[in-house]
Design a protein around this motif. Structure first.
Motif, PDB file in Angstrom:
ATOM      1  N   PRO A   1      42.965  -7.804  11.002  1.00  8.19           N
ATOM      2  CA  PRO A   1      43.305  -6.427  11.556  1.00  8.19           C
ATOM      3  C   PRO A   1      41.995  -6.225  12.384  1.00  8.19           C
ATOM      4  CG  PRO A   1      43.741  -6.253   9.388  1.00  8.19           C
ATOM      5  CD  PRO A   1      43.422  -7.775   9.527  1.00  8.19           C
ATOM      6  N   LYS A   2      40.983  -6.676  11.967  1.00 12.14           N
ATOM      7  CA  LYS A   2      39.791  -6.596  13.273  1.00 12.14           C
ATOM      8  C   LYS A   2      39.967  -7.393  14.308  1.00 12.14           C
ATOM      9  CE  LYS A   2      35.063  -8.662  13.373  1.00 12.14           C
ATOM     10  NZ  LYS A   2      34.077  -9.367  12.528  1.00 12.14           N
ATOM     11  N   ALA A   3      40.548  -8.833  14.365  1.00 16.72           N
ATOM     12  CA  ALA A   3      40.786  -9.335  15.603  1.00 16.72           C
ATOM     13  C   ALA A   3      42.009  -8.591  16.427  1.00 16.72           C
ATOM     14  CB  ALA A   3      41.313 -10.778  14.962  1.00 16.72           C
ATOM     15  N   LEU A   4      42.980  -8.110  15.694  1.00 16.26           N
ATOM     16  CA  LEU A   4      43.831  -7.369  16.426  1.00 16.26           C
ATOM     17  C   LEU A   4      43.324  -6.114  17.110  1.00 16.26           C
ATOM     18  CD1 LEU A   4      46.861  -7.429  17.016  1.00 16.26           C
ATOM     19  CD2 LEU A   4      47.377  -5.764  14.974  1.00 16.26           C
TER      20      LEU A   4
ATOM     21  N   ASN B   1      43.202  -5.411  21.312  1.00 12.50           N
ATOM     22  CA  ASN B   1      43.745  -4.230  21.619  1.00 12.50           C
ATOM     23  C   ASN B   1      42.666  -3.566  22.402  1.00 12.50           C
ATOM     24  OD1 ASN B   1      46.470  -4.441  21.013  1.00 12.50           O
ATOM     25  ND2 ASN B   1      46.261  -3.848  19.181  1.00 12.50           N
ATOM     26  N   LEU B   2      41.200  -3.422  21.982  1.00  8.25           N
ATOM     27  CA  LEU B   2      40.418  -2.870  22.875  1.00  8.25           C
ATOM     28  C   LEU B   2      40.385  -3.649  24.195  1.00  8.25           C
ATOM     29  CD1 LEU B   2      38.285  -0.908  23.165  1.00  8.25           C
ATOM     30  CD2 LEU B   2      36.785  -2.730  22.027  1.00  8.25           C
ATOM     31  N   LYS B   3      40.096  -4.809  24.034  1.00 12.23           N
ATOM     32  CA  LYS B   3      40.051  -5.807  25.522  1.00 12.23           C
ATOM     33  C   LYS B   3      41.454  -5.605  26.284  1.00 12.23           C
ATOM     34  CE  LYS B   3      37.859  -9.886  23.516  1.00 12.23           C
ATOM     35  NZ  LYS B   3      37.903 -11.459  23.321  1.00 12.23           N
ATOM     36  N   ARG B   4      42.600  -5.178  25.623  1.00 14.64           N
ATOM     37  CA  ARG B   4      43.703  -5.059  26.465  1.00 14.64           C
ATOM     38  C   ARG B   4      43.787  -3.819  27.122  1.00 14.64           C
ATOM     39  NH1 ARG B   4      48.025  -8.710  25.224  1.00 14.64           N
ATOM     40  NH2 ARG B   4      49.661  -7.145  25.666  1.00 14.64           N
ATOM     41  N   ALA B   5      43.011  -2.662  26.644  1.00 15.58           N
ATOM     42  CA  ALA B   5      43.007  -1.303  27.045  1.00 15.58           C
ATOM     43  C   ALA B   5      41.988  -1.202  28.065  1.00 15.58           C
ATOM     44  CB  ALA B   5      42.566  -0.360  25.925  1.00 15.58           C
ATOM     45  N   GLU B   6      40.966  -2.099  27.997  1.00 11.51           N
ATOM     46  CA  GLU B   6      40.048  -2.362  29.278  1.00 11.51           C
ATOM     47  C   GLU B   6      40.917  -2.846  30.217  1.00 11.51           C
ATOM     48  OE1 GLU B   6      36.977  -4.531  27.457  1.00 11.51           O
ATOM     49  OE2 GLU B   6      35.791  -2.709  26.414  1.00 11.51           O
ATOM     50  N   ARG B   7      41.762  -3.613  30.293  1.00 10.76           N
ATOM     51  CA  ARG B   7      42.385  -4.113  31.414  1.00 10.76           C
ATOM     52  C   ARG B   7      43.634  -3.502  31.772  1.00 10.76           C
ATOM     53  NH1 ARG B   7      41.803  -9.489  28.361  1.00 10.76           N
ATOM     54  NH2 ARG B   7      43.727  -9.023  27.187  1.00 10.76           N
ATOM     55  N   GLY B   8      43.921  -2.290  30.990  1.00 12.33           N
ATOM     56  CA  GLY B   8      45.007  -1.475  31.425  1.00 12.33           C
ATOM     57  C   GLY B   8      46.196  -1.929  30.833  1.00 12.33           C
ATOM     58  N   GLN B   9      46.213  -2.882  29.722  1.00 19.06           N
ATOM     59  CA  GLN B   9      47.560  -3.274  29.232  1.00 19.06           C
ATOM     60  C   GLN B   9      47.743  -2.535  28.131  1.00 19.06           C
ATOM     61  OE1 GLN B   9      46.027  -7.555  28.639  1.00 19.06           O
ATOM     62  NE2 GLN B   9      47.052  -8.113  30.294  1.00 19.06           N
TER      63      GLN B   9
ATOM     64  N   LEU C   1      45.099 -16.884  17.825  1.00 22.52           N
ATOM     65  CA  LEU C   1      43.929 -16.581  18.761  1.00 22.52           C
ATOM     66  C   LEU C   1      44.076 -16.823  20.255  1.00 22.52           C
ATOM     67  CD1 LEU C   1      41.396 -19.229  16.695  1.00 22.52           C
ATOM     68  CD2 LEU C   1      41.478 -16.810  16.775  1.00 22.52           C
ATOM     69  N   THR C   2      45.184 -17.415  20.514  1.00 20.19           N
ATOM     70  CA  THR C   2      45.617 -17.759  21.938  1.00 20.19           C
ATOM     71  C   THR C   2      46.300 -16.297  22.342  1.00 20.19           C
ATOM     72  OG1 THR C   2      46.022 -19.991  21.689  1.00 20.19           O
ATOM     73  CG2 THR C   2      47.201 -19.047  23.361  1.00 20.19           C
ATOM     74  N   VAL C   3      47.115 -15.926  21.311  1.00 13.71           N
ATOM     75  CA  VAL C   3      47.939 -14.654  21.846  1.00 13.71           C
ATOM     76  C   VAL C   3      46.903 -13.565  21.881  1.00 13.71           C
ATOM     77  CG1 VAL C   3      49.762 -13.127  21.112  1.00 13.71           C
ATOM     78  CG2 VAL C   3      50.230 -15.534  21.132  1.00 13.71           C
ATOM     79  N   LEU C   4      46.038 -13.333  21.036  1.00 18.01           N
ATOM     80  CA  LEU C   4      45.168 -12.364  20.775  1.00 18.01           C
ATOM     81  C   LEU C   4      44.040 -12.452  21.980  1.00 18.01           C
ATOM     82  CD1 LEU C   4      44.947 -11.276  17.224  1.00 18.01           C
ATOM     83  CD2 LEU C   4      46.242 -10.282  19.060  1.00 18.01           C
ATOM     84  N   ASP C   5      43.529 -13.617  22.375  1.00 17.18           N
ATOM     85  CA  ASP C   5      42.434 -13.881  23.418  1.00 17.18           C
ATOM     86  C   ASP C   5      41.340 -13.507  22.438  1.00 17.18           C
ATOM     87  OD1 ASP C   5      41.345 -14.809  25.480  1.00 17.18           O
ATOM     88  OD2 ASP C   5      41.649 -12.967  26.390  1.00 17.18           O
TER      89      ASP C   5
ATOM     90  N   ILE D   1      37.507 -17.696  16.931  1.00 17.10           N
ATOM     91  CA  ILE D   1      37.703 -17.982  15.841  1.00 17.10           C
ATOM     92  C   ILE D   1      37.003 -17.097  14.607  1.00 17.10           C
ATOM     93  CG2 ILE D   1      36.122 -19.825  15.330  1.00 17.10           C
ATOM     94  CD1 ILE D   1      39.517 -19.896  13.824  1.00 17.10           C
ATOM     95  N   GLU D   2      35.602 -16.684  15.245  1.00 14.65           N
ATOM     96  CA  GLU D   2      34.739 -15.995  14.532  1.00 14.65           C
ATOM     97  C   GLU D   2      35.316 -14.603  14.493  1.00 14.65           C
ATOM     98  OE1 GLU D   2      33.682 -15.592  18.756  1.00 14.65           O
ATOM     99  OE2 GLU D   2      34.107 -17.321  17.309  1.00 14.65           O
ATOM    100  N   ASP D   3      36.252 -13.973  15.244  1.00 13.66           N
ATOM    101  CA  ASP D   3      36.819 -12.943  15.202  1.00 13.66           C
ATOM    102  C   ASP D   3      37.846 -12.738  14.277  1.00 13.66           C
ATOM    103  OD1 ASP D   3      35.272 -11.738  17.266  1.00 13.66           O
ATOM    104  OD2 ASP D   3      36.644 -12.645  18.642  1.00 13.66           O
ATOM    105  N   LEU D   4      38.448 -13.908  13.944  1.00  4.01           N
ATOM    106  CA  LEU D   4      39.736 -14.026  12.813  1.00  4.01           C
ATOM    107  C   LEU D   4      39.204 -14.227  11.526  1.00  4.01           C
ATOM    108  CD1 LEU D   4      42.677 -14.015  12.517  1.00  4.01           C
ATOM    109  CD2 LEU D   4      42.728 -16.523  13.234  1.00  4.01           C
ATOM    110  N   LEU D   5      38.093 -14.906  11.467  1.00  7.82           N
ATOM    111  CA  LEU D   5      37.522 -15.472   9.906  1.00  7.82           C
ATOM    112  C   LEU D   5      35.995 -15.193   9.870  1.00  7.82           C
ATOM    113  CD1 LEU D   5      38.962 -19.032  10.205  1.00  7.82           C
ATOM    114  CD2 LEU D   5      39.895 -16.950   8.601  1.00  7.82           C
TER     115      LEU D   5
END
Length: 80
Positions: free
Chosen positions: A9-12, A16-24, A66-70, A73-77
């Motif tokens: 959930p943290k990684a997601l 999504n924060l990064k995606r929002a910054e890019r307008g995605q 990790l690839t899809v979420l960009d 590993i430290e964000d996922l574990l």
């Protein structure tokens, strides 16, 4: 003794924060599941916060997440 926790959930949220910054558009758990080719229930199970999540995460699936979420590993574990 230290344990490894899966923090999907943290990684997601970070992705999504990064995606929002890019307008995605934000990516949902269902969209993530579809994009990496697993059932939505698999992602839901991995999103649980108990210690079983990290122990049941295959490395190839972790790589796809990790690839899809960009994210890294430290964000996922996390080690606690």
């Amino acid at each position: 003794m230290k344990e490894v926790r899966l923090t999907l959930p943290k990684a997601l949220a970070l992705a999504n924060l990064k995606r929002a910054e890019r307008g995605q558009k934000a990516i949902t758990m269902n969209a993530l599941a579809s994009e990496i080719g697993v059932a939505a229930t698999t992602i839901t199970r991995l999103a649980r916060t108990d210690e079983k999540g990290a122990s049941s995460l295959p490395l190839d699936l972790a790589g796809k997440i990790l690839t899809v979420l960009d994210v890294g590993i430290e964000d996922l574990l996390e080690v606690v």
